[in-house]
Design a protein around this motif. Sequence first.
Motif, PDB file in Angstrom:
ATOM      1  N   ILE A  26       0.953  -1.145  -0.011  1.00  0.00           N
ATOM      2  CA  ILE A  26       0.061   0.027   0.163  1.00  0.00           C
ATOM      3  C   ILE A  26       0.988   1.303  -0.070  1.00  0.00           C
ATOM      4  N   GLY A  27       0.592   2.184  -0.732  1.00  0.00           N
ATOM      5  CA  GLY A  27       1.282   3.534  -0.868  1.00  0.00           C
ATOM      6  C   GLY A  27       0.340   4.701  -0.809  1.00  0.00           C
ATOM      7  N   ARG A  28       1.164   5.805  -0.862  1.00  0.00           N
ATOM      8  CA  ARG A  28       0.183   7.017  -0.960  1.00  0.00           C
ATOM      9  C   ARG A  28       1.021   8.183  -1.976  1.00  0.00           C
ATOM     10  N   ARG A  29       0.219   8.391  -3.069  1.00  0.00           N
ATOM     11  CA  ARG A  29       0.644   9.511  -3.970  1.00  0.00           C
ATOM     12  C   ARG A  29      -0.377  10.647  -3.779  1.00  0.00           C
ATOM     13  N   ALA A  30      -0.092  11.681  -2.849  1.00  0.00           N
ATOM     14  CA  ALA A  30      -0.965  12.763  -2.712  1.00  0.00           C
ATOM     15  C   ALA A  30      -2.322  12.181  -2.204  1.00  0.00           C
ATOM     16  N   ASP A  31      -3.466  12.384  -3.220  1.00  0.00           N
ATOM     17  CA  ASP A  31      -4.872  12.050  -2.868  1.00  0.00           C
ATOM     18  C   ASP A  31      -5.287  10.533  -3.261  1.00  0.00           C
ATOM     19  N   THR A  32      -4.016   9.569  -3.575  1.00  0.00           N
ATOM     20  CA  THR A  32      -4.376   8.285  -3.980  1.00  0.00           C
ATOM     21  C   THR A  32      -3.649   7.246  -3.349  1.00  0.00           C
ATOM     22  N   LEU A  33      -4.524   6.261  -2.960  1.00  0.00           N
ATOM     23  CA  LEU A  33      -3.595   5.019  -2.474  1.00  0.00           C
ATOM     24  C   LEU A  33      -3.629   3.943  -3.360  1.00  0.00           C
ATOM     25  N   PRO A  34      -2.540   3.407  -3.986  1.00  0.00           N
ATOM     26  CA  PRO A  34      -2.509   2.175  -4.475  1.00  0.00           C
ATOM     27  C   PRO A  34      -2.326   1.147  -3.515  1.00  0.00           C
ATOM     28  N   VAL A  35      -3.111   0.159  -3.843  1.00  0.00           N
ATOM     29  CA  VAL A  35      -3.098  -0.978  -2.902  1.00  0.00           C
ATOM     30  C   VAL A  35      -2.991  -2.077  -3.844  1.00  0.00           C
ATOM     31  N   ARG A  36      -2.141  -3.177  -3.515  1.00  0.00           N
ATOM     32  CA  ARG A  36      -2.038  -4.680  -4.242  1.00  0.00           C
ATOM     33  C   ARG A  36      -2.211  -5.811  -3.045  1.00  0.00           C
ATOM     34  N   CYS A  37      -2.960  -6.490  -3.204  1.00  0.00           N
ATOM     35  CA  CYS A  37      -3.007  -7.738  -2.151  1.00  0.00           C
ATOM     36  C   CYS A  37      -3.251  -9.005  -2.677  1.00  0.00           C
ATOM     37  N   GLU A  38      -2.240  -9.938  -2.595  1.00  0.00           N
ATOM     38  CA  GLU A  38      -2.391 -10.944  -3.053  1.00  0.00           C
ATOM     39  C   GLU A  38      -2.496 -12.334  -2.054  1.00  0.00           C
ATOM     40  N   MET A  39      -3.601 -13.172  -2.143  1.00  0.00           N
ATOM     41  CA  MET A  39      -3.820 -14.359  -1.512  1.00  0.00           C
ATOM     42  C   MET A  39      -3.306 -15.519  -2.404  1.00  0.00           C
ATOM     43  N   ARG A  40      -2.283 -16.280  -1.831  1.00  0.00           N
ATOM     44  CA  ARG A  40      -1.985 -17.542  -2.414  1.00  0.00           C
ATOM     45  C   ARG A  40      -2.022 -18.684  -1.422  1.00  0.00           C
ATOM     46  N   GLY A  41      -2.331 -20.007  -2.007  1.00  0.00           N
ATOM     47  CA  GLY A  41      -2.835 -21.104  -1.349  1.00  0.00           C
ATOM     48  C   GLY A  41      -3.646 -21.952  -1.866  1.00  0.00           C
ATOM     49  N   ASP A  42      -4.148 -22.895  -1.361  1.00  0.00           N
ATOM     50  CA  ASP A  42      -5.476 -23.890  -1.839  1.00  0.00           C
ATOM     51  C   ASP A  42      -6.478 -23.218  -1.939  1.00  0.00           C
ATOM     52  N   LEU A  43      -7.077 -22.545  -3.009  1.00  0.00           N
ATOM     53  CA  LEU A  43      -8.124 -21.762  -2.954  1.00  0.00           C
ATOM     54  C   LEU A  43      -9.261 -22.347  -3.133  1.00  0.00           C
ATOM     55  N   SER A  44      -9.206 -23.942  -3.437  1.00  0.00           N
ATOM     56  CA  SER A  44     -10.343 -24.676  -3.493  1.00  0.00           C
ATOM     57  C   SER A  44     -10.911 -24.628  -2.008  1.00  0.00           C
ATOM     58  N   LYS A  45     -10.188 -24.500  -1.074  1.00  0.00           N
ATOM     59  CA  LYS A  45     -10.707 -24.421   0.336  1.00  0.00           C
ATOM     60  C   LYS A  45     -11.312 -23.243   0.988  1.00  0.00           C
ATOM     61  N   VAL A  46     -11.419 -22.303  -0.008  1.00  0.00           N
ATOM     62  CA  VAL A  46     -11.506 -20.795   0.157  1.00  0.00           C
ATOM     63  C   VAL A  46     -13.012 -20.680  -0.422  1.00  0.00           C
ATOM     64  N   SER A  47     -13.983 -20.181   0.363  1.00  0.00           N
ATOM     65  CA  SER A  47     -15.383 -19.832  -0.301  1.00  0.00           C
ATOM     66  C   SER A  47     -15.037 -18.337  -0.761  1.00  0.00           C
ATOM     67  N   ILE A  48     -14.963 -18.113  -2.163  1.00  0.00           N
ATOM     68  CA  ILE A  48     -14.514 -16.784  -3.055  1.00  0.00           C
ATOM     69  C   ILE A  48     -16.085 -16.434  -3.528  1.00  0.00           C
ATOM     70  N   PRO A  49     -16.535 -15.516  -3.273  1.00  0.00           N
ATOM     71  CA  PRO A  49     -17.868 -14.855  -3.751  1.00  0.00           C
ATOM     72  C   PRO A  49     -17.791 -14.809  -5.438  1.00  0.00           C
ATOM     73  N   ALA A  50     -18.706 -15.313  -5.957  1.00  0.00           N
ATOM     74  CA  ALA A  50     -18.677 -15.137  -7.481  1.00  0.00           C
ATOM     75  C   ALA A  50     -18.802 -13.802  -8.061  1.00  0.00           C
ATOM     76  N   ALA A  51     -18.140 -13.494  -9.064  1.00  0.00           N
ATOM     77  CA  ALA A  51     -18.156 -12.085  -9.560  1.00  0.00           C
ATOM     78  C   ALA A  51     -19.257 -11.643 -10.232  1.00  0.00           C
ATOM     79  N   ALA A  52     -19.735 -10.517  -9.611  1.00  0.00           N
ATOM     80  CA  ALA A  52     -21.055  -9.930  -9.841  1.00  0.00           C
ATOM     81  C   ALA A  52     -21.254  -9.372 -11.027  1.00  0.00           C
ATOM     82  N   GLU A  53     -22.387  -9.438 -11.931  1.00  0.00           N
ATOM     83  CA  GLU A  53     -22.484  -8.851 -13.289  1.00  0.00           C
ATOM     84  C   GLU A  53     -22.526  -7.285 -13.292  1.00  0.00           C
ATOM     85  N   ALA A  54     -23.179  -6.674 -12.199  1.00  0.00           N
ATOM     86  CA  ALA A  54     -23.087  -5.388 -11.854  1.00  0.00           C
ATOM     87  C   ALA A  54     -22.486  -5.001 -10.574  1.00  0.00           C
TER      88      ALA A  54
END
Length: 180
Positions: A26-54
């Motif tokens: 996470i950083g700060r550039r004046a009025d903006t926060l660039p954020v990057r978060c990565e999750m790695r592992g056996d994601l078949s064991k994680v309940s990940i919500p499906a992508a919403a159409e809207a």
Amino acid sequence: MQSRRFLLKPFPGDGDPAGLTIGGSIGRRADTLPVRCEMRGDLSKVSIPAAAEAPRRRDRLWEETCFELFLGSADSDAYWELNLSPSGDWNVYRFDRYREGMREERAFPSLPFDVRRDPEALLLTAEIGIGTIVPAREDLAATVAVVIRTSDGGKSHWAPIHPASRPDFHRRDGFSLILP
């Protein structure tokens, strides 16, 4: 811009059945926060919500797998909670002080972010405009957190530090990432 790297760990006792690692920057550039978060592992064991159409503003996203960002300025008890679901749904709440005065923050009519998935990784990136809530001259204290819902119904709470005897991302002593 100064960028802060973070590595999240599960709350003690929550367990980690998916063998996850969660980290990013996470950083700060004046009025903006660039954020990057990565999750790695056996994601078949994680309940990940499906992508919403809207994707839209929704409440109670933390009841499922959800990325969270907490922000506060050093000279105020007020803070903000940003919820980013892997579905694309989102919300931003403002609090007057610790867990008091919760309301939707209307300074954010939308909160665009990108989610990429593959069998072993989930990557969230965002450029969050914060100029309407925190002036560039004020230092920010922040924390990044993730709530994980497992496919068997379990739940774990991830943050850089856990300063309480139960999971609580709202505690200011947990906002360990300082962004000038």
